[in-house]
Every structure is written in C-alpha cells, then in structure tokens.
Scaffold this active site. Structure first.
Site, PDB file in Angstrom:
ATOM      1  N   ASP A  29      -1.729 -64.856   9.089  1.00  0.00           N
ATOM      2  CA  ASP A  29      -1.354 -64.524   7.700  1.00  0.00           C
ATOM      3  C   ASP A  29       0.101 -64.114   7.491  1.00  0.00           C
ATOM      4  O   ASP A  29       0.387 -63.193   6.703  1.00  0.00           O
ATOM      5  CB  ASP A  29      -2.283 -63.414   7.156  1.00  0.00           C
ATOM      6  CG  ASP A  29      -3.751 -63.813   7.159  1.00  0.00           C
ATOM      7  OD1 ASP A  29      -4.060 -64.947   7.571  1.00  0.00           O
ATOM      8  OD2 ASP A  29      -4.589 -62.989   6.764  1.00  0.00           O
ATOM      9  N   LYS A 134      -8.450 -69.279   5.312  1.00  0.00           N
ATOM     10  CA  LYS A 134      -9.640 -68.419   5.383  1.00  0.00           C
ATOM     11  C   LYS A 134      -9.760 -67.594   4.101  1.00  0.00           C
ATOM     12  O   LYS A 134      -8.765 -67.056   3.619  1.00  0.00           O
ATOM     13  CB  LYS A 134      -9.569 -67.518   6.622  1.00  0.00           C
ATOM     14  CG  LYS A 134      -8.354 -66.590   6.666  1.00  0.00           C
ATOM     15  CD  LYS A 134      -8.309 -65.836   7.983  1.00  0.00           C
ATOM     16  CE  LYS A 134      -7.175 -64.862   8.064  1.00  0.00           C
ATOM     17  NZ  LYS A 134      -7.196 -63.742   7.112  1.00  0.00           N
ATOM     18  N   CYS A 167      -6.584 -57.912   8.847  1.00  0.00           N
ATOM     19  CA  CYS A 167      -6.928 -59.263   9.323  1.00  0.00           C
ATOM     20  C   CYS A 167      -6.790 -59.424  10.832  1.00  0.00           C
ATOM     21  O   CYS A 167      -7.541 -60.188  11.443  1.00  0.00           O
ATOM     22  CB  CYS A 167      -6.108 -60.306   8.569  1.00  0.00           C
ATOM     23  SG  CYS A 167      -6.627 -60.414   6.847  1.00  0.00           S
TER      24      CYS A 167
HETATM   25  C1  C5J Z   1      -4.460 -59.207   5.853  1.00  0.00           C
HETATM   26  C2  C5J Z   1      -4.960 -57.820   3.958  1.00  0.00           C
HETATM   27  N1  C5J Z   1      -3.942 -60.397   6.155  1.00  0.00           N
HETATM   28  N2  C5J Z   1      -4.341 -56.764   4.475  1.00  0.00           N
HETATM   29  N3  C5J Z   1      -4.934 -59.018   4.597  1.00  0.00           N
HETATM   30  O1  C5J Z   1      -4.467 -58.303   6.665  1.00  0.00           O
HETATM   31  O2  C5J Z   1      -5.529 -57.729   2.901  1.00  0.00           O
END
Ligand code: C5J
Length: 234
Positions: A29, A134, A167
């Site tokens: 991400d 995802k 994540c």
């Molecule tokens: C991730 C989030 N990528 N913090 N998403 O950690 O909402």
C-alpha cells in the site's frame, strides 16, 4: 547470484534464513492515498509526513531484490468505483473530513483507478511485477494473493510498506496462519503513530516470533549481498 543458496539475516527474535528463489518481497500500500496530502490517510486526521521516511530505505531494498531476481509483489488498498466491495462499516466509521469515494484533490478517495489510489512514483512497480488490489487490510482477503504465492513457489515473505499496525500487521498475521514465515523490515514499514510503530514491531517478534521476525533493512541487504554483517544478531 546463486538463488538456491539459503541466506541468513540477523533478526529478532533469532536469525531468519531464506532462499531468495522461494521468498517474495511484498510492498504493501505505498499509495498516494496514504503518503501524500489530500488522500485517505490525511482525511482520517493523520500526518502523512510520518510515512515518508520509509521511502528511501524501501527504494534500496526494492532495487536489491530486483537485481537478485526475487519475486516482487505490490498491493494497493482500495475499492471499486461503485463501492460494492466496501463494507458499510468501513465506509461509515468515524468522522473523517472526507469519506471513501468522496472527491478529493487526487480523485475519489481510495477508489481504484484514481490518482490517489496508485503507487507513489519512487516505488512504482516494474513491468511484470504483480499488483494485488485488495478491498481489506490484509493482502489475502478477497484477492488472488494466496494463489499467486503458490504459483510462484513462494514459502517466505519479506514484508514492507504501510501502515505497520494496520495493513502490514493484518497481512503478516494472515500469512503466518497460512504457514508463511515473514521477515518485517523495521525501517521499511511506517505508521502515523510512533508508539504504534514501536509496539507493532515488538508484537511481531515477541514470544519467540509469534507472527514472524523483524530486522533493519541494512541486515537484509547485507544478507542479499552475501556479507558477514548479515548474520550479526540484532
Ligand atoms: C493501511 C490503513 N494500508 N491504515 N491502511 O494500513 O487504513
């Protein structure tokens, strides 16, 4: 480099051995929506600057893994334009300045195909590197990530990206339950909250490695380069 030779990284709670041919670098991400102003992360009230320190060390790791011929897999969190894959609870939770799907300076927040949803330029996937889209926090849920690992003969993961306690943690826990051994690179994962960064990393390696291993990227890079610095305990 001989990809069949197991390498060892000085890690917590004890050294992590891996065969680069059976190990994937997972980059979670690293999207504008989390790292740049005007995206999802900032809409939740976070200081996105906290995550940017991950970029340089991760860029070095990404380059080294590509040179070593390792499998590299990227993920992106986000939703279909009609938000049909976004659970109502995720959409409605909290009182953000802007919600998932709302228009923002980088397009609709956390929606696939929008500018904010894409990966930052510094870490952009090379041609042929799989990108897993995802809808959840974990990379396995509602994706073909698991099948991809099986088809590539992957047994271990080197995990990087953001955010450490969301994540990254969810993916490491999912992977651990499926039998994958995970090494999390401590300076290549980031949190908006310094205390969560510290505790998140400690939780992974606690209790004899309850979810996996942690090590600084320097130790991993040394192992890939085949130097003795790799096996110094951390
Ligand atoms: C991730 C989030 N990528 N913090 N998403 O950690 O909402």
């Amino acid at each position: 480099m001989d990809l069949r030779q197991p390498l060892t990284v000085g890690a917590a709670p004890y050294p992590f051995s891996f065969d680069p041919a059976e190990t994937a670098l997972v980059v979670i991400d690293m999207q504008r929506d989390f790292l740049e102003p005007g995206g999802f992360g900032e809409s939740l009230g976070n200081d996105v600057g906290q995550l940017r320190k991950v970029i340089d060390p991760l860029r070095a790791v990404l380059a080294a893994c590509r040179v070593a011929g390792m499998t590299v897999i990227h993920t992106r969190e986000g939703h279909l334009p009609d938000l049909s894959d976004c659970p109502p609870a995720k959409l409605l939770r909290g009182s953000p300045r802007a919600r998932i799907g709302d228009p923002g300076p980088k397009g609709r927040i956390l929606v696939r195909g929008e500018d904010g949803h894409d990966i930052i330029e510094e870490l952009y996937p090379a041609p042929g590197e799989p990108v897993i889209d995802k809808p959840g926090k974990g990379a396995f849920y509602a994706t073909d990530f698991g099948d991809l690992l099986v088809s590539h003969g992957i047994r271990k993961l080197v995990v990087t990206g953001v955010t450490t306690e969301v994540c990254v943690h969810t993916t490491v826990r999912e992977a651990n339950d499926r039998g994958y051994e995970c090494l999390v690179l401590s300076d290549c994962v980031g949190s908006y909250f310094p205390e969560f960064q510290r505790a998140g990393l400690e939780m992974i390696a606690a209790q004899g490695g309850i979810f996996g291993w942690t090590a600084p990227s320097e130790a991993f890079l040394a192992a890939l380069a085949g130097t003795s610095a790799a096996s110094q305990p951390r």
